[in-house]
Every structure is written in structure tokens, then in C-alpha cells.
Design a protein around this motif. Structure first.
Motif: not given
Length: 92
Positions: A64-65, A57-60, A25-28
Motif C-alpha cells: 500500500i505504501a 498484514g505487514i506485506k500488505t 484492525s492493524f491493517i485498517i
């Protein structure tokens, strides 16, 4: 404690645990925020626990950014294990 995210003066404050049960949910949530903002600042002062999934998740989100030519920054002193992992992954 579940992960709580609030926004204050353009900085997103996290409180709670970033682990396998909260990472999806954090990533979404932050994928949407990255799409809407040019610069996203994530403050982890309130993060009490982060596991491997949370770190991934932070790396993902960083990737993305980067693909979208956006800025994604992680600031704060919460959960110091995160810095050791990022420092190790930066060395090559």
C-alpha cells in the motif's frame, strides 16, 4: 494480550501479538496512518508473537505504501521469525 500501538517521536511502537485476530484492525489502522504521513516507521520490539496473517498484514501495508509513493519501514528486534520470512521472500 491485544495489540497496542503507540506513537513516540514519529515512530509507531507495537506491543503484543500480531496474529489472525489482530491483523485486520492493524491493517485498517495503518492504512489511515500511511495516508496521513509520508514516512511511517513501525518498531516491533514489543511484538511477542507474529503468525502468517500478521506477516501478510505487514506485506500488505508495504505494498500500500509503495503504491502511494510513501516510505514504510519495520525496525526492531521483536519476533525474529519475521526477518527469516522477509529474507526468503527477497531472494529470487
Amino acid at each position: 494480550m491485544a495489540l497496542q500501538i503507540t506513537e513516540q517521536n514519529g515512530t509507531f511502537l507495537m506491543n503484543g501479538k500480531l496474529n489472525s485476530s489482530t491483523t485486520r484492525s492493524f491493517i485498517i489502522h495503518f492504512e489511515y496512518i500511511i495516508e496521513q504521513h509520508q514516512n511511517v516507521v513501525l518498531n516491533i520490539d514489543g511484538v511477542t508473537q507474529i503468525d502468517h496473517d500478521g506477516l501478510e498484514g505487514i506485506k500488505t501495508l508495504t505494498a500500500i505504501a509503495l503504491r502511494q509513493h510513501k516510505m514504510f519501514s519495520v525496525i526492531g528486534n521483536g519476533c525474529k521469525d519475521i526477518y527469516q520470512d522477509f529474507n526468503c521472500s527477497q531472494v529470487a
